[in-house]
Scaffold this active site. Sequence first.
Site, short mmCIF file in Angstrom:
data_model
loop_
_atom_site.label_atom_id
_atom_site.label_comp_id
_atom_site.label_asym_id
_atom_site.label_seq_id
_atom_site.Cartn_x
_atom_site.Cartn_y
_atom_site.Cartn_z
N SER A 295 1.48 -9.66 -7.93
CA SER A 295 0.52 -8.55 -7.92
C SER A 295 1.01 -7.34 -8.72
CB SER A 295 0.22 -8.13 -6.48
OG SER A 295 1.43 -7.81 -5.79
N ASP A 537 1.84 1.52 1.17
CA ASP A 537 2.15 0.71 0.00
C ASP A 537 3.07 1.51 -0.91
OD1 ASP A 537 2.33 -0.84 -2.24
OD2 ASP A 537 0.18 -1.12 -2.51
N HIS A 540 3.43 -1.17 -5.01
CA HIS A 540 2.53 -1.14 -6.15
C HIS A 540 2.40 0.29 -6.68
CE1 HIS A 540 1.33 -4.80 -3.85
NE2 HIS A 540 1.32 -5.32 -5.05
#
Length: 568
Positions: A295, A537, A540
Amino acid sequence: MNLKTLSLAEQFPWLRRKVLSGFGLGVGISLIVFAVLYLGQFQKGSSVEPMFQGFESISMNSSFSDSPSANGNSSSAISENKGNLEGSDGKGPVLKTTQLSNFTQQGKNGSFNGDEGRFQQQTNAPNGAVVGEKSTPSDSKNEVLVLDQKDYPGNSSKIVENGSLSGKEDLAIEKTAPEVSLKNYSDGENEDRGNNTKGNVIVNVTSQVEKIKSASLQDCNIFDGKWVRDDSKPYYPPGSCPHIDRDFDCHLNGRPDNGYVKWKWQPNGCEIPSLNATDFLERLRGKSLVFVGDSLNRNMWESMVCILRQSIKNKKKVYEISGKREFKKKGFYAFRFEDYNCSVDFVSSPFLVRESSFTGKNGTFETLRLDLMDQTTKMYYDADILIFNTGHWWTHEKTSKGEDYYQEGNYVHPRLKVLEAYTRALKTWARWVDKNVDNKRTQVFFRGYSVTHFRGGPWNSGGQCHKETEPIFNSTYLAKYNKKMRALEYVIQDMKTPVTYLNISRLTDYRKDGHPSIYRMEYKSVEEQIAAVHSQDCSHWCLPGVPDTWNELLYVSLLKTNVGSWRY
C-alpha cells in the site's frame, strides 16, 4: 583694393569655408542621430526580429528537431526559422521551442526532449506565439527579453514577477501585459478561467537539462540532503485530485494545518529539477509505468497519477480503465492518459512472493512461499518502467515471529528469522527479474523502506503522530538504516539486470509531520475523532505530500540513466 567695399565673406574667405563645413557637419550628425532613433523604433516593431540580440544568450547546445509536438502537430514553424537562430559562426547551438497544449507548472519547469540529447522548451504562449520565434501576431504587444547566463548565474526555476527576474540562468521571458497574475497550478486554474492567459508571465526555463547533464548532479547522491521550505509546493492543490483514496486525502478529511505540503527535498551538493509532468508524459508516450508492491507503493502510484493529471487540460481523458474509484483491494489498476496513449498502473503484491497455504498434520494453515513469485507477474513483466517495493508487511506479527509460516518447496520452516526470510524472497524476485524482464526495454527500480513514526506504541496499540506539524530537523533523532534495505543492496549487486535503488528511507524519516494520523477519514462527531486517537495511521502519507517527492526523485533518476526516451 578698398577693404571697406568688400563683404565680410569676401574680406575673409577662410571664414566662409569654416561656416559651411560646420554647417555640413551639423547636418551629418543630425542624420546619424535620426537614423539611430529610427532603427531603435524599427527594432521594437511586433513583426520584425530584433537585430542586435546576442547569439550567445540563446545558445543552448542543442539543435532543431522535426519531431511532433505533444498535441500531435509537427513543429513546422520552428523548422522554418531554423536559420534565424543559429550561432554567429554557423556552428553554434541554438534555442529550440515548440507549443504544447498541456504545459504544466507555468513559470517554473522547462522540458526535455528525449531525442539525441536535444532540449526542447514546451510552452503555451499567448495568442499562439512561440517564444523565440522571429515574429509575433500583429495585434499583440509582446516583448521578448533574452537574458544571458553570465548576468544571472544560478538556479533559474524561480518565478518571474512583474517582468523582473527572480531566477538566475538562461531564460527567455515573454511579457504579455503590465499586470501579472501568477498561479501555482497553472493548468488546472487556467482551465477554470477558460484558459485565459492574459496578464500572466510565462517563463521558459532552460537550465533543467543542464542540471541533469552537469557532473555535479551525475556524481551527487540525490537521497542525501535536507528538507527546505518551499511555498511553490505542492504539485497539485490539496483536495483537487479525485483519484486519491480517502485514507490518504488528509485535506478532505479535515486536517487543519497545511504546512506538511510546503517542503522540498534539497540534496547536499547539487540542484535537482522539479518533476515536469508534461515532459514526463511525453517521454512515456505509448508506454506503461507500473508500480508493484504494498500500500505504500499504492501511495506513490496515486501521487504520480495526480501529478501527471494536473498537467492535462481535459481531465476526462485521464481515467481508470475499469472504472474503479477505490484501490484498497488487491488487484490490478490502470490509469490511462488518453492524449499520450500511455498508462500508469498499480499491481498489489505486498510480499512480491506468493501467499499460499499448507496442509499438515494439524490441518491447513497460511504460508508464504519464499521460492515462488506472486501470480500477478503476468500483469507487469513487459512494462517499460517498473517500480517495486516490499517491506511493511514483513513487520506484522506473523512475519516477525516466523513460526510455521515460511515455506520453500514442500518444506515449512518451524522457525525462520524475518531478515533471512526477507532476503530469500528478494533473491527469488531477483532471479525472476533477471530471467523475465528485457532490460533493453524495461527500466527497473526498487523503492526503499518508508519509515513509520508511531509514538507511544505500535500501529495497532495506541501509536500516535497526530500532533506533528513539522519535520525532524536534528538527524540524531532519525532511526538506524533499515537492515532489510541493507539486504536489498546486497541482492541488487549480484543481479545482471540494472536496478536503480530509490533510497528514500532517510529522507522520509525526517517527515514525522506527513502521515494521515487521525485524518484518515472524515468524522461525524468530536467523539469519533477522539476515539480515532487510539487507531492512527503513522505509516502511510497524506496526498499531496511526501510521496510526491519520491516521484520527483524517480523523475531525476530516470533522467540520470540517460537511456531510451529518457536521453537528454
